[in-house]
Design a protein around this motif. Structure first.
Motif, short mmCIF file in Angstrom:
data_model
loop_
_atom_site.label_atom_id
_atom_site.label_comp_id
_atom_site.label_asym_id
_atom_site.label_seq_id
_atom_site.Cartn_x
_atom_site.Cartn_y
_atom_site.Cartn_z
N GLY A 105 0.79 -1.23 0.00
CA GLY A 105 0.00 0.00 0.00
C GLY A 105 0.82 1.27 0.00
N ALA A 106 2.15 1.18 -0.10
CA ALA A 106 2.98 2.38 -0.13
C ALA A 106 2.69 3.19 -1.38
N ASP A 107 2.87 4.52 -1.27
CA ASP A 107 2.67 5.39 -2.43
C ASP A 107 3.67 6.53 -2.38
N ALA A 108 3.50 7.50 -3.26
CA ALA A 108 4.46 8.59 -3.38
C ALA A 108 4.56 9.43 -2.11
N ASN A 109 3.54 9.39 -1.26
CA ASN A 109 3.54 10.17 -0.02
C ASN A 109 4.26 9.46 1.13
N THR A 110 4.61 8.20 0.92
CA THR A 110 5.26 7.43 1.97
C THR A 110 6.73 7.83 2.10
N SER A 111 7.14 8.12 3.31
CA SER A 111 8.52 8.50 3.58
C SER A 111 9.04 7.67 4.75
N TYR A 112 10.34 7.79 5.04
CA TYR A 112 10.91 7.01 6.13
C TYR A 112 12.06 7.76 6.79
N VAL A 113 12.29 7.43 8.04
CA VAL A 113 13.41 7.96 8.81
C VAL A 113 13.94 6.82 9.68
N LYS A 114 15.23 6.79 9.85
CA LYS A 114 15.85 5.73 10.65
C LYS A 114 16.01 6.17 12.10
N TYR A 163 -6.12 -7.62 14.98
CA TYR A 163 -5.79 -8.46 13.82
C TYR A 163 -6.93 -8.51 12.82
N GLN A 164 -8.18 -8.37 13.28
CA GLN A 164 -9.32 -8.40 12.37
C GLN A 164 -9.30 -7.19 11.44
N THR A 165 -9.00 -6.02 12.00
CA THR A 165 -8.88 -4.82 11.18
C THR A 165 -7.77 -4.97 10.17
N GLN A 166 -6.65 -5.53 10.59
CA GLN A 166 -5.51 -5.71 9.69
C GLN A 166 -5.84 -6.67 8.56
N LEU A 167 -6.56 -7.75 8.87
CA LEU A 167 -6.92 -8.72 7.83
C LEU A 167 -7.95 -8.15 6.85
N LYS A 168 -8.86 -7.34 7.36
CA LYS A 168 -9.84 -6.69 6.47
C LYS A 168 -9.12 -5.77 5.48
N TRP A 169 -8.12 -5.04 5.99
CA TRP A 169 -7.35 -4.17 5.10
C TRP A 169 -6.60 -5.01 4.07
N PHE A 170 -6.02 -6.12 4.50
CA PHE A 170 -5.28 -7.01 3.59
C PHE A 170 -6.18 -7.49 2.46
N ILE A 171 -7.37 -7.93 2.79
CA ILE A 171 -8.30 -8.45 1.77
C ILE A 171 -8.66 -7.34 0.78
N SER A 172 -8.94 -6.16 1.31
CA SER A 172 -9.27 -5.02 0.44
C SER A 172 -8.10 -4.66 -0.47
N TYR A 173 -6.89 -4.67 0.09
CA TYR A 173 -5.70 -4.34 -0.69
C TYR A 173 -5.49 -5.35 -1.82
N CYS A 174 -5.66 -6.63 -1.52
CA CYS A 174 -5.50 -7.67 -2.54
C CYS A 174 -6.53 -7.50 -3.66
N ASN A 175 -7.76 -7.17 -3.29
CA ASN A 175 -8.81 -6.98 -4.29
C ASN A 175 -8.49 -5.80 -5.20
N ARG A 226 -5.51 -4.24 -5.77
CA ARG A 226 -4.26 -4.27 -6.53
C ARG A 226 -4.12 -5.49 -7.42
N TYR A 227 -4.63 -6.65 -6.96
CA TYR A 227 -4.40 -7.90 -7.70
C TYR A 227 -5.68 -8.57 -8.18
N GLY A 228 -6.82 -7.92 -7.94
CA GLY A 228 -8.08 -8.50 -8.37
C GLY A 228 -8.57 -9.61 -7.48
N GLY A 229 -7.92 -9.82 -6.36
CA GLY A 229 -8.34 -10.85 -5.42
C GLY A 229 -7.16 -11.44 -4.67
N ILE A 230 -7.46 -12.25 -3.67
CA ILE A 230 -6.41 -12.86 -2.85
C ILE A 230 -5.58 -13.83 -3.66
N GLN A 231 -6.21 -14.62 -4.53
CA GLN A 231 -5.45 -15.59 -5.31
C GLN A 231 -4.50 -14.89 -6.29
#
Length: 355
Positions: free
Chosen positions: A87-96, A324-336, A338-343
């Motif tokens: 889910g990273a995009d152009a607005n994502t940045s990082y610091v060490k 973990y339920q919130t995280q898995l819901k986001w995962f499923i949505s992200y797969c749909n 970006r990749y058209g589904g989990i498979q």
């Protein structure tokens, strides 16, 4: 022999009264700056009192290796962001951020100062911590924030990641028969913890980072769907190679533990298939080992799906850091999306070892 050089005079002895006044003034300024820095730290601690001391993100490495780490990891993290992993995009940045010599990347958006990095990384300062540079210092992706916590040591622990049992249908075996294709093997989850002790008693243990050191190997059982040959059993003897001559399915995975059982029930009740659950389990096994607080030390990815940054999961719920339920819901949505589904995400992961 005559000596023609002038005798050396101690430099401070040659200072005039005005010069001494200048030195005193300079020392006063330094003292004020140091005092201001300590006051800033104390203000931050008071402001965040009662928020807990869980440390969720760090970066870089030991101080003598920081430069080498920066050069190596900056390209890796920037590549991951450019590819849009997790889910990273152009607005994502990082610091060490480095704490007591151990560290990892803090990912986020709209970083401004050191304080903003610590806030987005969920890092709470404790009494006695020293921070460099100061909390109000502006940051960039070349910034390395160092935190020293006295009386604490960095310790690494390991725990097991259970393996799953997957049943795959194949017409190379007679219907009703089963054959083990691959034996299961537990994986290894590594955690780096900042441990504070009073004598032999552990006062606090905060996780700095956690990652899948070795992913589990699923136990794969082939389930026959074919028709038995009446001529001889020779056709079955060839199936010891794992049924490569026949067609196989993605497989049906048996859930292990509360989180997997919830994920299975949620998917099936939402119209997804057993194959989707199999793909989900495989990806999460390799990405986070089913640790909702998994924090990758080199990429900064967080949670079960290793989102980049973890705050992306806020779109699925405000409790994304721990639920973990919130995280898995986001995962499923992200797969749909970006990749058209989990498979689709599963197939991509098998080819690239990331998604």
């Amino acid at each position: 022999m005559a000596r023609h050089r002038k005798e050396k005079t101690f430099v401070l002895q040659r200072f005039t009264r005005r010069q001494w006044m200048g030195v005193a003034g300079g020392l006063t300024v330094v003292a004020l700056m140091v005092g201001g820095g300590l006051a800033t730290q104390n203000f931050y601690r008071r402001e965040n009192a009662g928020t807990g001391s869980t440390i969720t993100a760090y970066s870089a490495t030991k101080s003598d290796e920081v430069s080498a780490f920066q050069a190596a990891s900056r390209g890796d993290v920037r590549t991951a962001i450019k590819e849009g992993r997790g889910g990273a995009d152009a607005n994502t940045s990082y610091v060490k951020v480095v704490i007591n010599g151990d560290s990892r990347v803090v990912l986020g958006e709209n970083f401004t100062t050191v304080k903003s990095v610590l806030e987005q990384g969920g890092i709470t300062l404790e009494s006695g911590d020293t921070v460099s540079p100061s909390l109000t210092t502006k940051v960039s992706e070349s910034t390395v924030i160092k935190i020293e916590r006295s009386g604490s040591t960095v310790e690494t622990t390991e725990s097991e990641i259970p393996f799953n049992t997957v049943e795959e249908k194949t017409d190379s075996l007679p219907a009703g028969t089963k054959q083990v294709k691959t034996e299961g093997k537990k994986g290894v989850m590594a955690r780096t913890n900042l441990v504070t002790k009073a004598g032999s008693k552990v006062v606090s243990s905060n996780t700095i980072s956690s990652w899948v050191k070795t992913a589990p190997t699923n136990k794969v059982v082939l389930v026959g769907t074919g028709v038995a040959s009446s001529s001889s059993g020779s056709s079955n003897s060839g199936s010891s190679s794992g049924g490569s001559s026949g067609s196989t399915s993605v497989g049906t995975t048996a859930p292990v533990g509360e989180m997997q059982q919830w994920a299975h029930n949620y998917l099936i009740s939402s119209g997804y298939s057993e194959a989707d659950f199999t793909g989900l389990v495989y990806i999460i096994n390799h990405e986070s080992g089913w640790d909702p607080h998994s924090t990758n030390p080199s990429s900064g990815a967080y949670g079960l799906p290793q989102a980049l940054p973890g705050s992306k999961m806020a779109s699925a719920g405000p409790d994304w850091q721990n639920n973990y339920q919130t995280q898995l819901k986001w995962f499923i949505s992200y797969c749909n999306e970006r990749y058209g589904g989990i498979q689709g995400a599963y197939s991509f992961w098998l080819s690239h070892s990331w998604y």
